[in-house]
Design an enzyme around this catalytic site. Structure first.
Site, PDB file in Angstrom:
ATOM      1  CG  ASP A   1       1.458  21.621  72.118  1.00  0.00           C
ATOM      2  OD1 ASP A   1       2.809  21.887  71.968  1.00  0.00           O
ATOM      3  OD2 ASP A   1       0.780  21.466  71.712  1.00  0.00           O
TER       4      ASP A   1
ATOM      5  CD  GLU B   1       6.588  18.553  68.665  1.00  0.00           C
ATOM      6  OE1 GLU B   1       6.357  17.889  70.020  1.00  0.00           O
ATOM      7  OE2 GLU B   1       5.282  19.462  68.746  1.00  0.00           O
TER       8      GLU B   1
END
Ligand SMILES: *[C@@H]1O[C@H](CO)[C@@H](O)[C@H](O)[C@H]1NC(C)=O
Ligand SMILES: *[C@@H]1O[C@H](CO)[C@@H](O)[C@H](O)[C@H]1NC(C)=O
Ligand SMILES: *[C@@H]1O[C@H](CO)[C@@H](O)[C@H](O)[C@H]1NC(C)=O
Ligand SMILES: CC(=O)N[C@H]1CO[C@H](CO)[C@@H](O)[C@@H]1O
Ligand SMILES: [Zn+2]
Length: 528
Positions: free
Chosen positions: A311, A345
């Site tokens: 991730d 993000e």
């Protein structure tokens, strides 16, 4: 007398033997041999044609781009990201290894890529908890509440404060001044409503002089909330919370509210919100139709807590290698390809939101002028988003285009179908998953651009049925290291990485070679 023969050679040979009987025998024999040979020849040709026709042309011949992509090289980029995280407090977040990761991506693109590189700066608030927060109640009852069990501090909940013996104001509603009452110098306690966001309530209470805000969680949840108390698409100049904002479980809330006139609260938090400068990296392709641009995005930052190799390093390393591979094989797209590596993000999609704000709405911050990105919003035909592509206990997931807002639904369904075709062709099991939030496609579908993508799952558990269908472990998270410090190279599932990066390559090469991309995206397939 001999019959003239049309085959003089045989005639000659016959002469050396017994002229009459043998020559007749040979003559008929030779005709048999000849017709046999002819038949054999015809049969072989037929067989050849038949075999050729049924022989499958290899999948590799039909889909060369997929096979040109090297999983090993994607892994090398991930190794590089991990090195970078190792040198930056084991993280690639906005304040740690993000800039070094971006430098690596840029140097690879400059050396082996084929695009014009733009850097787009923006500011992002970074939230940090330095010490475990404290909450206790004194007066008619005396309790020290337990952090994370009884209460939690909301993300972006203030700059830290030490509050002693403050009285409590029970607030009903809390979206407009009229129904707030006197909260000045008090700690306001209230239930979130759906009439306004928690930030709107908390910020109003701060402006009315409250010293802290406590939200009571609904009975449905066993634990306090860890939501963001911040404007979702925060931009430079927008306000942030200064006073502490906590969440308590519904039972703790009940106790405080019912005893409110006869108790005081102590709150101690050591947290900070710093506004830092960060950036997006945009690589604008040099060939293809600019008015049908395909924007391929992935995020390059990780959470502060870990190096973020799955991730979402797996998405950004894959799209880097896809751009380098297309350059290496001299791919000439019909529709221009633009790759973006988003910053921030993990702080709420701020990088992709900044991109949309600047391009779709003409928003300017102080760097906008000098950093014009050579892309017009209306030229973007679609967005492909690649986030986590290598979860250890993965399920191949395709975003559900039907979730997109109406004006981008048909296009998003078409993109979904392209990915589904890839999984169907390889006979790989896959599942359709929602497309409502949590990643960088959001600013696109919210601003009229269809989107899609694939992913391999995060903290959610795999059921027994899903294990039957997709393999792996049942009753275990798809990525047990999601947002943790163990999200390293060992956390990468190489099979998933190979499958999913090739799915990405397939979609990119298929869509960028479509001669009428807009027509393709407008064509309603009649989904459910
Ligand atoms: C890493 O963490 C230490 C201790 O928390 C801090 O002093 C240092 O500045 C950090 N370094 C970076 C690059 O963030
Ligand atoms: C806390 O506040 C209450 C109510 O204002 C007051 O009666 C009490 O003396 C205070 N306690 C301390 C330790 O200041
Ligand atoms: C896709 O989303 C729509 C709308 O939210 C929903 O009705 C449908 O069941 C979803 N499809 C799948 C396969 O999850
Ligand atoms: C696919 C996926 O799980 N991506 C994650 C990337 O990071 C964001 C921010 O934390 C998550 O919300 C996404 O879920
Ligand atoms: Zn994440």
């Amino acid at each position: 007398m001999e019959q003239p023969d049309d085959t003089p050679l045989l005639q000659n040979r016959r002469r050396t033997d017994n002229p009459n009987t043998i020559s007749a025998w040979w003559e008929s024999r030779s005709r048999d041999v000849l017709s046999f040979l002819t038949l054999l020849l015809l049969f072989s040709i037929g067989l050849g044609i038949w075999v050729y026709g049924t022989l499958p042309t290899s999948d590799q011949d039909e889909h060369p781009h997929e096979y040109a992509l090297s999983t090993d090289r994607i892994r090398e980029h991930l190794t590089k990201f991990l090195d970078i995280a190792g040198k930056h407090n084991n993280s690639r977040s906005v304040v740690n290894g993000h800039a070094a990761s971006a430098e690596y991506v840029i140097s690879q693109l400059q050396e082996h890529g084929n695009c014009d590189i733009h850097v787009q700066h923006f500011r992002s608030p970074v939230w940090k908890v330095n010490q475990t927060p404290k909450l206790s109640v004194n007066g008619r009852i005396n309790v020290d509440y337990i952090f994370e069990t009884d209460f939690q501090i909301l993300r972006y909940g203030g700059q830290g404060a030490k509050i002693n013996n403050a009285s409590v104001a029970v607030v009903h509603g809390g979206c407009v001044v009229d129904n707030v009452g006197d909260v000045s110098d008090k700690i306001a306690i209230l239930h979130p409503t759906n009439k306004c966001t928690i930030f709107e309530s908390a910020f109003l209470l701060e402006q009315l002089g409250a010293r802290a805000v406590i939200f009571v969680r609904s009975k449905r949840y066993k634990t306090p909330s860890w939501a963001r108390v911040r404007i979702a698409d925060w931009k430079e100049g927008d306000p942030l919370m200064t006073i502490p904002v906590l969440s308590v479980t519904s039972s703790v809330g009940q106790v405080i509210e019912s005893a409110a006139p006869k108790i005081q609260l102590d709150i101690e938090t050591d947290t900070s919100i710093d506004v830092v400068k960060t950036f997006n990296v945009i690589c604008v392709g040099r060939s293809g139709d600019t008015s049908n641009t395909i924007l391929v995005g992935s995020h390059l930052d990780s959470v502060a807590a870990g190096p973020g190799i799955n991730d979402n390093g797996s998405g950004s390393a894959s799209s880097l290698e896809i751009q380098l591979t297309l350059s290496r094989i001299g791919f000439k797209p019909h529709n221009r390809l633009v790759f973006a590596w988003w910053g921030a993000e993990e702080d709420g999609l701020l990088g992709s939101r900044h991109f949309a704000r600047v391009l779709a709405h003409g928003w300017k911050n102080k760097w906008t002028e000098g950093e014009a990105v050579d892309v017009k919003w209306n030229d973007i035909a679609l967005n492909l988003n690649f986030d986590m592509l290598a979860s250890p206990n993965y399920i191949a997931l395709v975003h559900n285009g039907t979730d997109a807002p109406e004006n981008t639904r048909i296009g998003s369904q078409r993109i979904q179908r392209v990915f589904e075709n890839y999984f169907a062709r390889h006979d790989y099991p896959y599942q359709v998953t929602d497309m409502v939030g949590g990643s960088d496609f959001l600013p696109f579908i919210d601003n009229g651009i269809p989107a899609g993508g694939v992913l391999t799952g995060a903290g959610e558990f795999k059921s027994i049925d899903e294990r039957r269908e997709h393999g792996g472990l049942a009753n275990a998270a798809l990525d047990t290291c999601y947002h943790r410090d163990c999200d390293t190279l060992l956390n990468i599932n190489i099979d998933a990485l190979k499958k999913m990066s090739r799915a990405a390559m397939y979609a990119i090469s298929t869509l960028s070679t479509k001669s009428d991309l807009r027509g393709f995206l407008d064509n309603d397939l009649g989904f459910d």
